[in-house]
Design a protein around this motif. Structure first.
Motif, PDB file in Angstrom:
ATOM      1  N   GLY A  59     -47.813   1.274 -36.646  1.00  0.00           N
ATOM      2  CA  GLY A  59     -49.087   1.109 -36.132  1.00  0.00           C
ATOM      3  C   GLY A  59     -48.971   0.971 -34.463  1.00  0.00           C
ATOM      4  N   GLY A  60     -50.227   0.469 -34.016  1.00  0.00           N
ATOM      5  CA  GLY A  60     -50.348   0.797 -32.651  1.00  0.00           C
ATOM      6  C   GLY A  60     -51.361   1.631 -32.082  1.00  0.00           C
ATOM      7  N   ALA A 103     -45.153   4.871 -28.401  1.00  0.00           N
ATOM      8  CA  ALA A 103     -45.818   3.544 -28.062  1.00  0.00           C
ATOM      9  C   ALA A 103     -45.241   3.367 -26.410  1.00  0.00           C
ATOM     10  CB  ALA A 103     -45.085   2.551 -28.776  1.00  0.00           C
ATOM     11  N   ARG A 104     -44.337   3.503 -26.019  1.00  0.00           N
ATOM     12  CA  ARG A 104     -43.676   3.292 -24.605  1.00  0.00           C
ATOM     13  C   ARG A 104     -44.499   4.039 -23.752  1.00  0.00           C
ATOM     14  NH1 ARG A 104     -39.586   0.636 -21.986  1.00  0.00           N
ATOM     15  NH2 ARG A 104     -38.965   1.236 -19.953  1.00  0.00           N
ATOM     16  N   ARG A 105     -44.600   5.530 -24.171  1.00  0.00           N
ATOM     17  CA  ARG A 105     -45.252   6.355 -23.015  1.00  0.00           C
ATOM     18  C   ARG A 105     -46.822   6.256 -23.355  1.00  0.00           C
ATOM     19  NH1 ARG A 105     -41.129  11.298 -23.130  1.00  0.00           N
ATOM     20  NH2 ARG A 105     -39.371  10.333 -22.277  1.00  0.00           N
ATOM     21  N   GLN A 106     -47.229   5.616 -24.235  1.00  0.00           N
ATOM     22  CA  GLN A 106     -48.929   5.421 -24.244  1.00  0.00           C
ATOM     23  C   GLN A 106     -49.105   4.180 -23.816  1.00  0.00           C
ATOM     24  OE1 GLN A 106     -49.511   6.010 -28.539  1.00  0.00           O
ATOM     25  NE2 GLN A 106     -51.251   7.613 -27.764  1.00  0.00           N
ATOM     26  N   GLY A 107     -47.934   3.246 -23.415  1.00  0.00           N
ATOM     27  CA  GLY A 107     -48.419   1.876 -22.974  1.00  0.00           C
ATOM     28  C   GLY A 107     -48.887   1.034 -23.846  1.00  0.00           C
ATOM     29  N   ILE A 108     -48.529   1.202 -24.993  1.00  0.00           N
ATOM     30  CA  ILE A 108     -48.968   0.248 -26.203  1.00  0.00           C
ATOM     31  C   ILE A 108     -48.113  -0.541 -26.825  1.00  0.00           C
ATOM     32  CG2 ILE A 108     -49.939   0.492 -28.668  1.00  0.00           C
ATOM     33  CD1 ILE A 108     -51.400   3.184 -27.850  1.00  0.00           C
ATOM     34  N   GLY A 109     -48.271  -1.814 -26.980  1.00  0.00           N
ATOM     35  CA  GLY A 109     -47.087  -2.528 -27.494  1.00  0.00           C
ATOM     36  C   GLY A 109     -46.752  -2.473 -29.077  1.00  0.00           C
ATOM     37  N   GLU A 110     -45.378  -2.355 -29.369  1.00  0.00           N
ATOM     38  CA  GLU A 110     -44.998  -2.207 -30.716  1.00  0.00           C
ATOM     39  C   GLU A 110     -45.698  -3.290 -31.564  1.00  0.00           C
ATOM     40  OE1 GLU A 110     -41.092   0.417 -30.734  1.00  0.00           O
ATOM     41  OE2 GLU A 110     -40.917  -1.485 -29.613  1.00  0.00           O
ATOM     42  N   VAL A 111     -45.906  -2.883 -32.720  1.00  0.00           N
ATOM     43  CA  VAL A 111     -46.444  -4.213 -33.713  1.00  0.00           C
ATOM     44  C   VAL A 111     -45.295  -4.452 -34.426  1.00  0.00           C
ATOM     45  CG1 VAL A 111     -47.753  -4.507 -35.890  1.00  0.00           C
ATOM     46  CG2 VAL A 111     -48.490  -2.651 -34.120  1.00  0.00           C
ATOM     47  N   LEU A 112     -45.012  -5.856 -34.054  1.00  0.00           N
ATOM     48  CA  LEU A 112     -43.951  -6.593 -34.121  1.00  0.00           C
ATOM     49  C   LEU A 112     -44.048  -7.348 -35.659  1.00  0.00           C
ATOM     50  CD1 LEU A 112     -42.663  -8.149 -31.155  1.00  0.00           C
ATOM     51  CD2 LEU A 112     -42.011  -5.898 -32.064  1.00  0.00           C
ATOM     52  N   TRP A 113     -43.047  -7.202 -36.649  1.00  0.00           N
ATOM     53  CA  TRP A 113     -43.109  -7.931 -37.885  1.00  0.00           C
ATOM     54  C   TRP A 113     -43.046  -9.401 -37.612  1.00  0.00           C
ATOM     55  CZ3 TRP A 113     -38.826 -10.515 -40.099  1.00  0.00           C
ATOM     56  CH2 TRP A 113     -39.072 -10.912 -41.343  1.00  0.00           C
ATOM     57  N   ALA A 143     -46.175   9.012 -36.662  1.00  0.00           N
ATOM     58  CA  ALA A 143     -44.237   9.311 -36.307  1.00  0.00           C
ATOM     59  C   ALA A 143     -43.837   8.633 -37.439  1.00  0.00           C
ATOM     60  CB  ALA A 143     -44.172   9.010 -35.145  1.00  0.00           C
ATOM     61  N   HIS A 144     -44.336   7.442 -37.784  1.00  0.00           N
ATOM     62  CA  HIS A 144     -43.703   6.535 -38.865  1.00  0.00           C
ATOM     63  C   HIS A 144     -44.021   7.346 -40.305  1.00  0.00           C
ATOM     64  CE1 HIS A 144     -41.790   3.132 -36.842  1.00  0.00           C
ATOM     65  NE2 HIS A 144     -42.825   3.159 -36.067  1.00  0.00           N
ATOM     66  N   VAL A 145     -45.079   7.802 -40.455  1.00  0.00           N
ATOM     67  CA  VAL A 145     -45.242   8.460 -41.764  1.00  0.00           C
ATOM     68  C   VAL A 145     -44.193   9.619 -41.744  1.00  0.00           C
ATOM     69  CG1 VAL A 145     -46.808   9.976 -42.951  1.00  0.00           C
ATOM     70  CG2 VAL A 145     -47.835   7.937 -41.936  1.00  0.00           C
ATOM     71  N   CYS A 146     -44.076  10.330 -41.097  1.00  0.00           N
ATOM     72  CA  CYS A 146     -43.143  11.534 -40.980  1.00  0.00           C
ATOM     73  C   CYS A 146     -41.526  10.856 -41.229  1.00  0.00           C
ATOM     74  CB  CYS A 146     -42.765  12.322 -39.453  1.00  0.00           C
ATOM     75  SG  CYS A 146     -44.496  13.349 -39.340  1.00  0.00           S
TER      76      CYS A 146
END
Length: 192
Positions: A121-122, A175-185, A129-132
């Motif tokens: 997510g994010g 996520a990094r290159r879009q500047g979006i924080g990763e969704v942490l569990w 990418a996670h679906v893949c």
């Protein structure tokens, strides 16, 4: 490869069997057909990820490299599917596994160590990418199941395994290159 389809439907599979290139007829639920189907599923979803990456490159130019690394993977997955359809055919080479490992190492240097579990997510790109990645794991399990029945070349097994790793790292890099924080569990709260 000299096999070409001149007609899309043949009606030969209407009773639940399909033909392999070596002339064998197997059930459509045969482990070989299951593995081929999961590779096809992964390849289709990877195509969607690549299309989404291409659409977003003007906004985030750093995504171009990710697409350039992932694009050949569609062709290699098709090669691997060809090997499964034609058991004597060998297309995938060890240098393709090494190419994935080099990209993983290069991208991980940019990302740094993973300190938390992350969720898909994010953004749509990250989630795709996670679906893949998850489909690569499913394809790997189907290939392992087939390998237990009919041994496969180790390079194909390694390639699918490494591809799932690459896709995980790609999701983080997007996520990094879009500047979006990763969704942490977040662990479920334990009520006292």
């Amino acid at each position: 490869m000299g096999y070409r389809l001149s007609k899309i439907y043949t009606k030969t599979g209407d009773k639940g069997e399909t033909g392999l290139a070596d002339g064998r007829r197997v059930g459509k639920d045969h482990p070989r057909v299951e593995a081929m189907g999961e590779l096809d599923n992964l390849n289709s979803q990877l195509g969607l990820l690549l299309a989404d990456l291409a659409e977003q490159q003007s906004q985030w130019p750093g995504l171009r490299e990710i697409g350039e690394v992932l694009a050949p993977c569609q062709h290699r997955l098709f090669d691997l599917g060809g090997e499964l359809a034609m058991p004597d055919y060998q297309a995938l080479q060890e240098n393709e596994v090494q190419r994935l490992e080099e990209a993983i190492d290069r991208w991980n240097e940019e990302l740094g160590p993973l300190e938390n579990f992350i969720l898909p997510g994010g953004s749509r790109l990250i989630a795709q990418a996670h679906v893949c990645r998850s489909l690569a794991r499913t394809a790997e399990r189907r290939c392992q199941h087939l390998n237990a029945v009919e041994p496969l070349r180790p390079v194909g097994m390694a390639y699918v395994n490494r591809l799932s790793d690459l896709l995980f790292v790609a999701a983080r890099l997007i996520a990094r290159r879009q500047g979006i924080g990763e969704v942490l569990w977040q662990a479920a709260r334990q009520d006292d």
